[in-house]
Design an enzyme around this catalytic site. Structure first.
Site, short mmCIF file in Angstrom:
data_model
loop_
_atom_site.label_atom_id
_atom_site.label_comp_id
_atom_site.label_asym_id
_atom_site.label_seq_id
_atom_site.Cartn_x
_atom_site.Cartn_y
_atom_site.Cartn_z
NE ARG A 143 -2.83 0.50 3.44
CZ ARG A 143 -2.16 0.85 4.56
NH1 ARG A 143 -1.52 1.99 4.61
NH2 ARG A 143 -2.14 0.04 5.59
CE1 TYR B 255 -17.71 11.41 -15.30
CE2 TYR B 255 -16.33 11.46 -13.36
CZ TYR B 255 -17.16 10.77 -14.23
OH TYR B 255 -17.41 9.43 -14.01
CG ASP C 216 -9.95 15.56 -15.59
OD1 ASP C 216 -9.29 14.92 -16.44
OD2 ASP C 216 -10.89 15.06 -14.95
CE LYS D 262 -13.14 7.68 -18.53
NZ LYS D 262 -13.53 6.99 -17.34
N1 PLP Z 1 -12.32 12.88 -15.26
C1 PLP Z 1 -12.93 12.72 -16.44
C2 PLP Z 1 -12.79 13.76 -17.50
C3 PLP Z 1 -13.68 11.57 -16.69
O1 PLP Z 1 -14.30 11.41 -17.88
C4 PLP Z 1 -13.80 10.59 -15.67
C5 PLP Z 1 -14.60 9.36 -15.87
O2 PLP Z 1 -15.35 9.22 -16.79
C6 PLP Z 1 -13.16 10.83 -14.44
C7 PLP Z 1 -12.43 11.97 -14.29
C8 PLP Z 1 -13.26 9.83 -13.32
O3 PLP Z 1 -12.42 8.76 -13.56
P1 PLP Z 1 -12.69 7.26 -13.04
O4 PLP Z 1 -13.91 6.76 -13.71
O5 PLP Z 1 -11.43 6.54 -13.41
O6 PLP Z 1 -12.87 7.35 -11.55
#
Ligand code: PLP
Length: 358
Positions: free
Chosen positions: A31, A83, A155, A180
């Site tokens: 961890r 998001y 992000d 992603k």
């Molecule tokens: N940021 C964006 C732009 C996203 O599209 C997503 C998920 O779709 C996230 C953060 C969150 O990521 P996770 O699904 O890996 O927790």
């Protein structure tokens, strides 16, 4: 000893202690640290040009760790089309933490200036945004943030560092859902935070990762790290296909509008051109002429695009966004969000031609 070209996966949760009390290479318990996570974190920092990176079990876990490093009374600015789970995180999960936030149209600099308070500690950016692909001028927001000493987190999941380099534009943190494009194959969940310069706040976030424990497994780290090896190849191919598909769809009579920063019609086209490179990413939104039912029907007639959520994998996906985001969503009811994969672009275009034919 063998000399593997690919890093082995170190599944061991615990490591031998030496008679003198030390641990070889500092590994004690997985961890806290393990060889796969250490390697991945080094690669992530290098990729974005930051000083350090931390890997998490998901993108949301990474965002949560950053928000946990803030204090009661701190104020955040979020994009009005952030998001949607980021809002849920603040509204529900962290409600009692005492953070406040203002959701603002980040493309409107006067609105951003007006929303900043002396207590604003963090400005959160997603550009291009999801699913309206609004493009925020990162440099301009960084300048506004500096007036109150707030930090800027970007992000960068959608554009990836292949198209956008937030640290070069002045940002303090870069965040990714590594689920992603970094993983790239829709088979691993993960997230990361990358920092431009290590400071006390970073030490706190590192502690949250270690003690809070929302960490990825060694196998997950290996899979994301393997994905990174083909990131550039995949993203450049996918972006080029997205542009070609966007141009095709924009000219189609059954399409009301295509939102893609690589099109001349995009409202923030000039900003996109000034801060993105090598293309504009592989995400686009398409407003199908007609209502939600027509948009849904079209999406189910596509053969190369799976109707599924998420994005950034090698396979093309299509999603009716409003029905995922719920009734509070301001997403147009006829909007389909596309994640363009690596399939031959001629086949993707032919697929749309067929699906749109009445
Ligand atoms: N940021 C964006 C732009 C996203 O599209 C997503 C998920 O779709 C996230 C953060 C969150 O990521 P996770 O699904 O890996 O927790």
């Amino acid at each position: 000893m063998p000399k593997p070209v690919a890093q082995p996966v170190y599944l061991s949760t615990t490591y031998h202690r030496e008679p003198d009390g030390s641990y070889a290479d500092g590994y004690v318990y997985s961890r806290a640290d393990n060889p796969n996570r250490r390697q991945l974190e080094g690669e992530l920092a290098a990729l974005e040009g930051g000083e350090a990176a931390l890997a998490f079990a998901s993108g949301m876990a990474a965002i949560h760790a950053l928000f946990l490093s803030l204090k009661t009374g701190d104020h955040l600015l979020l994009p009005d089309d952030v998001y949607y789970n980021v809002r849920l995180l603040l509204d529900e999960v962290m409600h009692d933490w005492g953070l406040t936030y203002t959701a603002v149209d980040m493309t409107d600099q006067e609105a951003v200036r007006a929303a900043i308070r002396p207590s604003t500690r963090l400005i959160w950016l997603e550009t291009p945004s999801n699913p309206q692909l609004k493009v925020t001028d990162i440099r301009a927001v960084v300048e506004l943030a500096m007036s109150v000493g707030a930090k800027v987190a970007v992000d960068n999941t959608w554009p990836t560092p292949i198209h956008q380099r937030p640290f070069d534009l002045g940002a303090d943190y870069v965040v990714h859902s590594t689920t992603k494009y970094f993983g790239g194959h829709s088979d691993v969940l993960g997230g990361c935070l990358i920092v431009k310069s290590v400071d006390d706040s970073w030490a706190k976030i590192k502690r949250i990762q270690h003690v809070g424990g929302a960490v990825p497994s060694p196998l997950d780290c290996y899979l994301v790290s393997r994905g990174l090896r083909t990131l550039r190849l995949r993203v450049l191919t996918q972006s080029a296909s997205a542009l070609a598909l966007a141009r095709y769809l924009e000219a189609h009579e059954q399409i009301e509008r295509v939102i893609y920063p690589g099109l001349a019609s995009h409202p923030q086209r000039a900003v996109a051109a000034s801060q993105m490179e090598n293309g504009y990413g592989a995400m686009l939104s398409v407003l199908v002429a007609g209502d939600a039912a027509r948009a849904n029907a079209v999406s189910h007639r596509l053969e190369h695009f799976s109707v599924a959520t998420s994005l950034g994998g090698v396979e093309s996906l299509v999603e009716h966004r409003k029905s995922v985001e719920g009734p509070a969503s301001e997403t147009p009811e006829n909007l389909l969000r596309l994640s363009v994969g690596v399939e031959p672009v001629a086949e993707l275009i032919a697929d749309w031609e067929h699906a749109l034919a009445r």
